[in-house]
Design a protein around this motif. Structure first.
Motif, PDB file in Angstrom:
ATOM      1  N   SER A 164      24.065 -22.793  -5.049  1.00  9.05           N
ATOM      2  CA  SER A 164      22.751 -22.130  -4.989  1.00  9.05           C
ATOM      3  C   SER A 164      21.694 -22.828  -5.844  1.00  9.05           C
ATOM      4  O   SER A 164      20.537 -22.929  -5.438  1.00  9.05           O
ATOM      5  CB  SER A 164      22.880 -20.649  -5.363  1.00  9.05           C
ATOM      6  N   PHE A 165      22.086 -23.343  -6.994  1.00  6.41           N
ATOM      7  CA  PHE A 165      21.080 -24.007  -7.828  1.00  6.41           C
ATOM      8  C   PHE A 165      20.574 -25.291  -7.159  1.00  6.41           C
ATOM      9  O   PHE A 165      19.377 -25.585  -7.169  1.00  6.41           O
ATOM     10  CB  PHE A 165      21.644 -24.330  -9.220  1.00  6.41           C
ATOM     11  N   THR A 166      21.490 -26.043  -6.554  1.00  6.90           N
ATOM     12  CA  THR A 166      21.089 -27.276  -5.862  1.00  6.90           C
ATOM     13  C   THR A 166      20.108 -26.965  -4.735  1.00  6.90           C
ATOM     14  O   THR A 166      19.104 -27.658  -4.552  1.00  6.90           O
ATOM     15  CB  THR A 166      22.347 -27.989  -5.307  1.00  6.90           C
ATOM     16  N   ILE A 214      18.394 -17.774 -11.157  1.00  9.72           N
ATOM     17  CA  ILE A 214      18.903 -17.982  -9.795  1.00  9.72           C
ATOM     18  C   ILE A 214      20.400 -18.320  -9.825  1.00  9.72           C
ATOM     19  O   ILE A 214      21.143 -17.960  -8.913  1.00  9.72           O
ATOM     20  CB  ILE A 214      18.074 -19.060  -9.048  1.00  9.72           C
ATOM     21  N   VAL A 215      20.859 -18.956 -10.903  1.00 10.42           N
ATOM     22  CA  VAL A 215      22.292 -19.279 -10.994  1.00 10.42           C
ATOM     23  C   VAL A 215      23.146 -18.045 -11.277  1.00 10.42           C
ATOM     24  O   VAL A 215      24.371 -18.103 -11.188  1.00 10.42           O
ATOM     25  CB  VAL A 215      22.598 -20.346 -12.079  1.00 10.42           C
ATOM     26  N   ALA A 249      11.287 -25.168 -12.620  1.00  7.55           N
ATOM     27  CA  ALA A 249      12.688 -24.746 -12.768  1.00  7.55           C
ATOM     28  C   ALA A 249      12.944 -24.221 -14.176  1.00  7.55           C
ATOM     29  O   ALA A 249      13.644 -23.225 -14.368  1.00  7.55           O
ATOM     30  CB  ALA A 249      13.623 -25.906 -12.440  1.00  7.55           C
ATOM     31  N   PHE A 307      14.033 -20.394 -15.067  1.00 13.26           N
ATOM     32  CA  PHE A 307      15.487 -20.486 -15.221  1.00 13.26           C
ATOM     33  C   PHE A 307      16.151 -19.179 -15.662  1.00 13.26           C
ATOM     34  O   PHE A 307      17.197 -18.800 -15.141  1.00 13.26           O
ATOM     35  CB  PHE A 307      15.857 -21.606 -16.202  1.00 13.26           C
ATOM     36  N   TYR A 365      14.208 -15.214 -12.734  1.00 13.51           N
ATOM     37  CA  TYR A 365      13.668 -15.622 -11.448  1.00 13.51           C
ATOM     38  C   TYR A 365      12.879 -14.482 -10.800  1.00 13.51           C
ATOM     39  O   TYR A 365      13.429 -13.409 -10.527  1.00 13.51           O
ATOM     40  CB  TYR A 365      14.793 -16.078 -10.508  1.00 13.51           C
ATOM     41  N   TYR A 421      18.199 -24.307  -4.443  1.00 19.33           N
ATOM     42  CA  TYR A 421      16.953 -23.843  -5.075  1.00 19.33           C
ATOM     43  C   TYR A 421      16.089 -25.044  -5.491  1.00 19.33           C
ATOM     44  O   TYR A 421      14.891 -25.109  -5.200  1.00 19.33           O
ATOM     45  CB  TYR A 421      17.311 -22.972  -6.284  1.00 19.33           C
ATOM     46  N   MET A 422      16.709 -26.035  -6.144  1.00 23.68           N
ATOM     47  CA  MET A 422      15.967 -27.231  -6.563  1.00 23.68           C
ATOM     48  C   MET A 422      15.445 -28.006  -5.355  1.00 23.68           C
ATOM     49  O   MET A 422      14.330 -28.536  -5.362  1.00 23.68           O
ATOM     50  CB  MET A 422      16.846 -28.139  -7.423  1.00 23.68           C
TER      51      MET A 422
END
Ligand SMILES: *Cc1c(COP(=O)(O)O)cnc(C)c1O
Length: 359
Positions: free
Chosen positions: A240-242, A35-36, A21, A25, A28, A244-245
């Motif tokens: 989206s970040f959640t 991604i955020v 990540a 960060f 991407y 992605y993780m």
């Protein structure tokens, strides 16, 4: 110094995942953006959403009879959404095994009749009531359990089944993907992502398709399960970040060999820690032996003052977030999937030394 964070949630994530990540960060896949920063409708995020869903389906062996979606508002939103969509004036059975099931039952009362079919509240949630004593409603709208009680430190081992024709609903916020589960035994499974699978921001909802038809007409669009299942969890902007993780963490779980392998590691970690607790008089755990959680190990030293000293000195040694939940006090070590055996070993060494000096 290696830091082992025993937080109950948000909680430690696999180091390998955090490193990926970090690396991705700001840029991407050579998009020039993180991604955020990218649109959830663009070409970079769509495969992330697909991968997160496909990984969950694969890891949990989910059949086509079920939909998998992501809903914001965490676990607490599901306390309300479940009865809002599935109760509709009927009666639901709740098994009250801790703070979270109690809160869930409270929300359900807005939408129908709640039967607390069993409760261990009188004894401070120190066990899971035996199934033979559950006082179930014939043809209930659903039966509701909390599979792992994050605060009390208890877990259903094994998981129960609901009577024929009654959908079993489980809050698996703190043990999802820590153990092999037969999804076909459930009508709906949900879990806040932030305990075992990623950062905060959403809950995973796994719902049997026939239940989608139960939602009454007067439930607002954003609170209907089918709004999520019919729009690929992108009716509005998803976290989206959640997600992605979550895709990265589930990639990692696949690499480890899947949930059966992860479960073995979790059993080994929990056995070691409880084995140590049982071997001393200095520490104690209030939870009935057969119901001890493999995820959240709740324990005490001989006094509240000593608990505070324990937490303080452990923190100084790099063993952080061991304070028990504010409602119950004492100490708690959350040892989710991402806690390596080395972390448990380090904790036990510290506990031994602390007991020697203070015992
Ligand atoms: C943490 C937790 C919740 C609450 O989750 P939020 O996302 O903070 O609403 C619900 N149920 C269980 C079992 C939990 O551990």
């Amino acid at each position: 110094m290696e830091i082992y964070n025993f937080s109950a949630g948000p909680a430690r994530l696999p180091k390998e995942v955090m490193a990926i990540a970090q690396e991705e960060f700001c840029n991407y896949q050579n998009s020039g953006s993180g991604i955020v920063e990218l649109s959830h409708r663009g070409k970079f995020f769509a495969p992330v959403m697909e991968r997160a869903q496909a990984n969950i389906r694969e890891l949990m062996n989910i059949s086509d009879d079920y939909e998998v979606c992501f809903v914001q508002g965490g676990g607490n939103m599901q306390f309300a959404m479940i009865p809002m969509n599935l109760l509709n004036g009927g009666t639901a059975d709740y098994i009250d095994t801790g703070v979270w099931s109690n809160k869930a039952a409270k929300e359900a009362k807005f939408f129908g009749t709640v039967n607390i079919a069993a409760s261990s509240r009188e004894t401070k949630y120190d066990h899971i009531p035996a199934q033979s004593e559950w006082n179930l409603t014939p043809n209930a709208a659903y039966m509701y359990i909390t599979s792992n009680n994050t605060i009390a430190g208890s877990e259903y081992l094994p998981l129960p089944k609901a009577p024929e024709g009654v959908p079993l609903i489980a809050d698996m916020s703190s043990d999802i993907m820590s153990r092999v589960v037969n999804v076909n035994d459930f009508g709906l499974i949900y879990a806040g992502i932030q305990k075992n699978l990623g950062p905060s921001g959403a809950a995973i909802v796994i719902i049997r398709k026939d239940l989608l038809e139960r939602t009454p007409d007067n439930v607002p669009t954003i609170l209907r399960y089918n709004t999520y299942t019919e729009n690929d969890s992108m009716y509005n902007t998803p976290p989206s970040f959640t997600i992605y993780m979550l895709a990265l963490v589930t990639d990692y779980l696949k690499k480890l060999g899947g949930i059966a392998e992860v479960e073995k590691m979790n059993i080994a970690k929990a056995d070691k820690l409880y084995g140590f607790l049982d071997s001393t008089d200095f520490y104690s755990t209030p939870v009935a032996k057969q119901d001890r959680s493999r995820m959240n190990v709740v324990f005490r030293t001989p006094s509240d003052e000593m608990d505070a000293k324990f937490v303080k000195e452990a923190t100084a040694q790099g063993l952080t977030d061991l304070k028990g939940h504010r409602l119950v006090g004492g100490c708690r070590a959350s040892i989710y999937n991402a806690m390596p055996m080395e972390g448990v070993d380090a904790l036990i060494s510290f506990m031994k030394e602390f007991a020697r000096v203070n015992g």
